[in-house]
Design an enzyme around this catalytic site. Structure first.
Site, short mmCIF file in Angstrom:
data_model
loop_
_atom_site.label_atom_id
_atom_site.label_comp_id
_atom_site.label_asym_id
_atom_site.label_seq_id
_atom_site.Cartn_x
_atom_site.Cartn_y
_atom_site.Cartn_z
N TYR A 137 -12.38 -7.95 3.04
CA TYR A 137 -11.94 -6.69 2.41
C TYR A 137 -12.88 -6.34 1.27
CZ TYR A 137 -9.34 -8.88 -1.61
OH TYR A 137 -8.96 -9.55 -2.75
N GLN A 146 -8.38 -13.41 4.91
CA GLN A 146 -8.86 -12.10 4.46
C GLN A 146 -9.24 -12.20 2.97
OE1 GLN A 146 -7.17 -7.65 3.67
NE2 GLN A 146 -6.41 -8.61 5.51
N ASN A 200 -6.79 -14.06 0.30
CA ASN A 200 -7.03 -14.48 -1.08
C ASN A 200 -6.75 -15.96 -1.33
OD1 ASN A 200 -7.62 -11.75 -2.08
ND2 ASN A 200 -5.47 -11.34 -1.64
N TYR A 218 0.85 -1.20 0.00
CA TYR A 218 0.00 0.00 0.00
C TYR A 218 0.89 1.25 0.00
CZ TYR A 218 -3.49 -3.50 1.27
OH TYR A 218 -4.29 -4.63 1.28
N LYS A 278 -23.20 6.20 -3.82
CA LYS A 278 -22.87 7.55 -4.30
C LYS A 278 -22.73 7.62 -5.81
CE LYS A 278 -17.91 7.10 -3.18
NZ LYS A 278 -16.85 7.67 -2.35
N1 LIG Z 1 -5.68 -8.71 1.13
C1 LIG Z 1 -5.90 -8.13 -0.01
O1 LIG Z 1 -5.52 -8.61 -1.08
C2 LIG Z 1 -6.66 -6.85 -0.02
C3 LIG Z 1 -7.17 -6.31 -1.22
C4 LIG Z 1 -7.90 -5.14 -1.16
C5 LIG Z 1 -8.08 -4.49 0.06
N2 LIG Z 1 -7.55 -4.99 1.20
C6 LIG Z 1 -7.70 -4.33 2.52
O2 LIG Z 1 -9.05 -4.08 2.78
C7 LIG Z 1 -9.25 -2.67 2.95
C8 LIG Z 1 -10.64 -2.30 2.46
O3 LIG Z 1 -10.79 -2.54 1.07
P1 LIG Z 1 -10.85 -1.34 0.05
O4 LIG Z 1 -10.29 -0.12 0.70
O5 LIG Z 1 -10.27 -1.82 -1.22
O6 LIG Z 1 -12.42 -1.19 -0.21
P2 LIG Z 1 -13.65 -0.71 0.68
O7 LIG Z 1 -13.32 -0.70 2.10
O8 LIG Z 1 -14.83 -1.48 0.24
O9 LIG Z 1 -13.86 0.81 0.14
C9 LIG Z 1 -13.06 1.84 0.59
C10 LIG Z 1 -13.29 3.10 -0.25
O10 LIG Z 1 -14.68 3.47 -0.28
C11 LIG Z 1 -14.80 4.89 -0.20
N3 LIG Z 1 -15.51 5.19 1.05
C12 LIG Z 1 -15.23 4.69 2.30
N4 LIG Z 1 -16.11 5.14 3.20
C13 LIG Z 1 -16.95 5.94 2.55
C14 LIG Z 1 -18.08 6.71 2.93
N5 LIG Z 1 -18.50 6.71 4.20
N6 LIG Z 1 -18.73 7.43 1.99
C15 LIG Z 1 -18.31 7.42 0.71
N7 LIG Z 1 -17.27 6.72 0.27
C16 LIG Z 1 -16.58 5.99 1.17
C17 LIG Z 1 -13.38 5.48 -0.20
O11 LIG Z 1 -12.94 5.71 -1.55
P3 LIG Z 1 -13.42 7.02 -2.38
O12 LIG Z 1 -13.55 8.14 -1.42
O13 LIG Z 1 -12.37 7.21 -3.40
O14 LIG Z 1 -14.71 6.64 -3.02
C18 LIG Z 1 -12.57 4.30 0.35
O15 LIG Z 1 -11.22 4.33 -0.02
C19 LIG Z 1 -8.07 -2.02 2.21
O16 LIG Z 1 -7.85 -0.69 2.59
C20 LIG Z 1 -6.98 -2.98 2.59
O17 LIG Z 1 -6.54 -2.73 3.92
C21 LIG Z 1 -6.86 -6.17 1.18
#
Ligand SMILES: NC(=O)c1ccc[n+]([C@@H]2O[C@H](COP(=O)([O-])OP(=O)(O)OC[C@H]3O[C@@H](n4cnc5c(N)ncnc54)[C@H](OP(=O)(O)O)[C@@H]3O)[C@@H](O)[C@H]2O)c1
Length: 312
Positions: free
Chosen positions: A200, A172, A153, A57, A211
């Site tokens: 995730y 995860q 994954n 990240y 939105k």
């Molecule tokens: N292990 C893996 O391979 C893997 C892969 C992916 C993610 N992850 C982990 O999981 C975490 C979460 O996944 P993710 O960040 O990809 O997706 P997510 O949590 O589903 O979405 C996060 C995104 O949604 C938007 N958001 C969040 N809260 C909001 C709200 N209240 N209102 C409006 N928009 C909002 C923001 O982007 P915008 O403001 O740009 O819309 C934010 O960056 C990651 O940060 C990471 O730590 C792990």
């Protein structure tokens, strides 16, 4: 915020976990560093006790920010990071013992910590047997640099193979109302072996906030262009239909669709926590309601029904 036990470990993670992919500053457009720092601070202030990160990240930047901000409160937190993507190269997947040890040392340095609570394999690989990688992780555990081991994954089969080599406390996976494939594969394996899920993409990278009124497009290089399939144009009508229906259910709870999306994930006992990413403190605060809603059985069934087979 309520906590749940992470698999067979002694860790109690809050139902909501802060994710830090977007906070790293690359692969998500329109980065705001002040907002990123505030997101971490706000999550801690609001009682979230677990932060998920990875070297990948922002090529180490998310770990550096966490290291800077959690100074003084580190012991109250559960820090989860990952190994196996080479940020000094082309992000290729490597799970040799030498690379795992190197990756861990670099993470500890950036985090300014001498141990991490949960160390997760980021992606499975084909060229190193899982027993070899697990042996390295268990060695790191014996050395006190890692408290518990997790994987991300992994398919059900891959998870089962890892479990046979040593204690794996969490999986995860990509899991949300718009991505339910694990229910027929790795989720049953988790249930059998007492491995917890920390999801995730829980709010579908923002899609489940409702939105987007039209199919969203992102700048070149933004991960949302390729990582999550619900952003593909061909799926937009089906995805939008689901989001609208989730929004209608959310109204009954005076809530927003992403709150219901988080509550739906948490309605599964095998889930210990739902990870959400946030760009700033405001998004963190807004997402907290996801842990406060208790969905009725009827609504859970409705949500299961409307989100079934979206991509077929
Ligand atoms: N292990 C893996 O391979 C893997 C892969 C992916 C993610 N992850 C982990 O999981 C975490 C979460 O996944 P993710 O960040 O990809 O997706 P997510 O949590 O589903 O979405 C996060 C995104 O949604 C938007 N958001 C969040 N809260 C909001 C709200 N209240 N209102 C409006 N928009 C909002 C923001 O982007 P915008 O403001 O740009 O819309 C934010 O960056 C990651 O940060 C990471 O730590 C792990």
């Amino acid at each position: 915020m309520k906590t749940r036990k992470l698999g067979t470990s002694e860790l109690q993670v809050t139902e909501l976990i802060l994710g830090t992919w977007a906070i790293g500053g690359s692969m998500w457009s329109d980065y705001d560093e002040a907002g990123a720092k505030e997101a971490i601070k706000t999550a801690i202030d609001c009682g979230i006790n677990c932060i998920d990160t990875a070297p990948a990240y922002g090529a180490g930047h998310a770990e550096e920010l966490i290291g800077e901000i959690v100074k003084g409160v580190r012991e109250q937190l559960i820090i989860a990071t990952k190994c196996g993507l080479n940020i000094e190269g082309r992000y290729e997947k490597i799970l040799t013992p030498e690379f795992i040890m190197h990756d861990l040392e670099m993470s500890l340095k950036r985090l300014k910590m001498d141990y991490v609570d949960l160390y997760q394999i980021h992606w499975p690989v084909n060229d190193v047997p899982i027993e070899v990688s697990m042996e390295a992780l268990m060695k790191a555990k014996q050395q006190g640099k890692v408290r518990y081991i997790g994987v991300c994954n992994f398919s059900g089969k891959e998870l089962e193979a890892a479990i046979k080599c040593g204690e794996v406390v969490s999986l995860q996976p990509n899991y949300s109302l718009l991505e339910r494939d694990i229910e027929k594969d790795s989720m049953p394996v988790c249930k059998t072996y007492g491995v917890s899920i920390i999801s995730y993409g829980s709010i579908a990278a923002g899609m489940l906030t409702g939105k987007y009124k039209e199919h969203p497009t992102f700048k070149k290089g933004d991960a949302r262009n390729f990582f999550y399939r619900y952003f593909k144009k061909e799926y937009w009508p089906a995805v939008k239909r689901v989001v609208d229906e989730v929004e209608a259910i959310a109204k009954k709870y005076s809530a927003r669709p992403h709150h219901v999306a988080l509550a739906w994930i948490l309605s599964h006992d095998v889930v210990a926590g739902a990870i959400f990413g946030a760009r700033n403190g405001e998004q963190v605060k807004d997402n907290l309601a996801g842990a406060e809603i208790k969905l009725s059985k009827d609504d859970i069934e409705k949500l299961n029904h409307i989100s079934e087979n979206i991509y077929s």
